[in-house]
Design a protein around this motif. Sequence first.
Motif, PDB file in Angstrom:
ATOM      1  N   SER A  57     -27.973 -15.516   3.258  1.00  0.00           N
ATOM      2  CA  SER A  57     -27.021 -14.776   3.468  1.00  0.00           C
ATOM      3  C   SER A  57     -25.968 -14.130   2.490  1.00  0.00           C
ATOM      4  O   SER A  57     -25.570 -12.941   2.743  1.00  0.00           O
ATOM      5  N   SER A  58     -25.991 -14.899   1.192  1.00  0.00           N
ATOM      6  CA  SER A  58     -24.933 -14.384   0.318  1.00  0.00           C
ATOM      7  C   SER A  58     -25.657 -14.303  -1.149  1.00  0.00           C
ATOM      8  O   SER A  58     -26.160 -15.295  -1.341  1.00  0.00           O
ATOM      9  N   ALA A  59     -25.121 -13.190  -1.810  1.00  0.00           N
ATOM     10  CA  ALA A  59     -25.771 -13.301  -3.091  1.00  0.00           C
ATOM     11  C   ALA A  59     -24.369 -12.994  -4.024  1.00  0.00           C
ATOM     12  O   ALA A  59     -23.406 -12.168  -3.564  1.00  0.00           O
ATOM     13  N   THR A  60     -24.310 -13.206  -5.235  1.00  0.00           N
ATOM     14  CA  THR A  60     -23.421 -13.064  -6.121  1.00  0.00           C
ATOM     15  C   THR A  60     -23.947 -12.296  -7.445  1.00  0.00           C
ATOM     16  O   THR A  60     -25.040 -12.975  -7.930  1.00  0.00           O
ATOM     17  N   VAL A  61     -23.458 -11.368  -7.798  1.00  0.00           N
ATOM     18  CA  VAL A  61     -24.062 -10.709  -9.253  1.00  0.00           C
ATOM     19  C   VAL A  61     -22.845 -10.695 -10.191  1.00  0.00           C
ATOM     20  O   VAL A  61     -21.514 -10.231 -10.087  1.00  0.00           O
ATOM     21  N   LEU A  62     -22.965 -11.346 -11.352  1.00  0.00           N
ATOM     22  CA  LEU A  62     -22.123 -11.703 -12.266  1.00  0.00           C
ATOM     23  C   LEU A  62     -22.379 -10.740 -13.503  1.00  0.00           C
ATOM     24  O   LEU A  62     -23.566 -10.813 -13.830  1.00  0.00           O
ATOM     25  N   GLY A  63     -21.343  -9.791 -13.905  1.00  0.00           N
ATOM     26  CA  GLY A  63     -21.747  -8.870 -14.984  1.00  0.00           C
ATOM     27  C   GLY A  63     -20.895  -7.278 -14.700  1.00  0.00           C
ATOM     28  O   GLY A  63     -20.239  -7.585 -13.856  1.00  0.00           O
ATOM     29  N   THR A  64     -21.165  -6.561 -15.900  1.00  0.00           N
ATOM     30  CA  THR A  64     -20.506  -5.540 -15.629  1.00  0.00           C
ATOM     31  C   THR A  64     -21.506  -4.298 -16.307  1.00  0.00           C
ATOM     32  O   THR A  64     -22.745  -4.423 -16.467  1.00  0.00           O
ATOM     33  N   GLY A  65     -20.875  -2.942 -16.034  1.00  0.00           N
ATOM     34  CA  GLY A  65     -21.840  -1.809 -16.538  1.00  0.00           C
ATOM     35  C   GLY A  65     -22.842  -1.483 -15.541  1.00  0.00           C
ATOM     36  O   GLY A  65     -23.005  -1.849 -14.661  1.00  0.00           O
ATOM     37  N   PRO A  66     -23.713  -0.785 -16.102  1.00  0.00           N
ATOM     38  CA  PRO A  66     -24.874  -0.197 -15.113  1.00  0.00           C
ATOM     39  C   PRO A  66     -25.962  -1.064 -14.699  1.00  0.00           C
ATOM     40  O   PRO A  66     -26.791  -0.798 -13.788  1.00  0.00           O
ATOM     41  N   ALA A  67     -26.045  -2.425 -15.460  1.00  0.00           N
ATOM     42  CA  ALA A  67     -26.907  -3.479 -14.895  1.00  0.00           C
ATOM     43  C   ALA A  67     -26.573  -3.916 -13.318  1.00  0.00           C
ATOM     44  O   ALA A  67     -27.239  -4.093 -12.754  1.00  0.00           O
ATOM     45  N   ASN A 110     -24.000 -10.348   2.592  1.00  0.00           N
ATOM     46  CA  ASN A 110     -22.928  -9.897   1.661  1.00  0.00           C
ATOM     47  C   ASN A 110     -23.239 -10.129   0.124  1.00  0.00           C
ATOM     48  O   ASN A 110     -24.214 -10.890  -0.097  1.00  0.00           O
ATOM     49  N   ILE A 111     -23.149  -9.203  -0.491  1.00  0.00           N
ATOM     50  CA  ILE A 111     -23.112  -9.445  -1.945  1.00  0.00           C
ATOM     51  C   ILE A 111     -21.734  -9.161  -2.787  1.00  0.00           C
ATOM     52  O   ILE A 111     -21.070  -8.340  -2.542  1.00  0.00           O
ATOM     53  N   THR A 112     -21.515 -10.088  -3.501  1.00  0.00           N
ATOM     54  CA  THR A 112     -20.297 -10.267  -4.150  1.00  0.00           C
ATOM     55  C   THR A 112     -20.434  -9.878  -5.650  1.00  0.00           C
ATOM     56  O   THR A 112     -21.377 -10.558  -6.103  1.00  0.00           O
ATOM     57  N   VAL A 113     -19.530  -9.296  -6.266  1.00  0.00           N
ATOM     58  CA  VAL A 113     -19.573  -8.876  -7.715  1.00  0.00           C
ATOM     59  C   VAL A 113     -18.444  -9.426  -8.207  1.00  0.00           C
ATOM     60  O   VAL A 113     -17.438  -9.291  -7.879  1.00  0.00           O
ATOM     61  N   HIS A 114     -18.350  -9.912  -9.524  1.00  0.00           N
ATOM     62  CA  HIS A 114     -17.460 -10.307 -10.346  1.00  0.00           C
ATOM     63  C   HIS A 114     -17.797 -10.090 -11.732  1.00  0.00           C
ATOM     64  O   HIS A 114     -19.031 -10.548 -12.343  1.00  0.00           O
ATOM     65  N   PRO A 115     -17.075  -9.388 -12.532  1.00  0.00           N
ATOM     66  CA  PRO A 115     -15.916  -8.766 -12.102  1.00  0.00           C
ATOM     67  C   PRO A 115     -16.111  -7.489 -11.564  1.00  0.00           C
ATOM     68  O   PRO A 115     -17.201  -7.087 -11.692  1.00  0.00           O
ATOM     69  N   VAL A 148     -22.667  -6.249   3.488  1.00  0.00           N
ATOM     70  CA  VAL A 148     -21.152  -5.988   2.911  1.00  0.00           C
ATOM     71  C   VAL A 148     -21.296  -6.151   1.287  1.00  0.00           C
ATOM     72  O   VAL A 148     -21.662  -7.204   0.871  1.00  0.00           O
ATOM     73  N   LEU A 149     -20.667  -5.301   0.911  1.00  0.00           N
ATOM     74  CA  LEU A 149     -20.276  -5.370  -0.618  1.00  0.00           C
ATOM     75  C   LEU A 149     -18.846  -5.608  -0.975  1.00  0.00           C
ATOM     76  O   LEU A 149     -18.078  -5.084  -0.036  1.00  0.00           O
ATOM     77  N   ALA A 150     -18.659  -6.811  -1.922  1.00  0.00           N
ATOM     78  CA  ALA A 150     -17.300  -7.065  -1.801  1.00  0.00           C
ATOM     79  C   ALA A 150     -17.014  -7.518  -3.344  1.00  0.00           C
ATOM     80  O   ALA A 150     -18.121  -7.593  -4.293  1.00  0.00           O
ATOM     81  N   THR A 151     -15.969  -7.511  -3.867  1.00  0.00           N
ATOM     82  CA  THR A 151     -15.484  -8.127  -5.170  1.00  0.00           C
ATOM     83  C   THR A 151     -14.727  -9.376  -5.128  1.00  0.00           C
ATOM     84  O   THR A 151     -14.016  -9.465  -4.138  1.00  0.00           O
ATOM     85  N   ALA A 152     -14.875 -10.371  -6.243  1.00  0.00           N
ATOM     86  CA  ALA A 152     -13.986 -11.386  -6.227  1.00  0.00           C
ATOM     87  C   ALA A 152     -13.086 -11.564  -6.965  1.00  0.00           C
ATOM     88  O   ALA A 152     -13.177 -10.912  -8.386  1.00  0.00           O
ATOM     89  N   THR A 153     -11.786 -11.882  -6.877  1.00  0.00           N
ATOM     90  CA  THR A 153     -10.848 -12.112  -8.002  1.00  0.00           C
ATOM     91  C   THR A 153     -10.898 -13.324  -9.202  1.00  0.00           C
ATOM     92  O   THR A 153     -10.387 -12.913 -10.271  1.00  0.00           O
TER      93      THR A 153
END
Length: 127
Positions: A31-41, A58-63, A83-88
Amino acid sequence: MPRTVPPVLSYEAAAQVCATAARTLLVPRVSSATVLGTGPAVAAHLAALVREVPGLGNITVHPGPARWPHPEAAALAAAQGTVLATATSRDRALMGADLVVLTGPALPVDRTLLSPSAVVIQAPTPL
């Protein structure tokens, strides 16, 4: 002896490799994935995950990327019901994740924050 040039791996190709690995390794009903990183990747991985890994709620991105979410990624996610989200914080992004994709060099992931059957994938580095 002639020189050979290594094949070029784009962000999209790296993302496709990760999405295929995720689809193969994950248990059903992720149900959930997290992508850690920045930029075009990050954009490439988001698009590949939404397209290739069924069941992502949902997919959470940080930063969070500067122009978040990218209109194309947002439209693709909305069409799939993701759902796309960012985490603090990094820890908040990892909390309960079933899948973690590291799009670049990253600190080790604290597996106690993840779901018990979580999969962590280090994306290949584009050349």
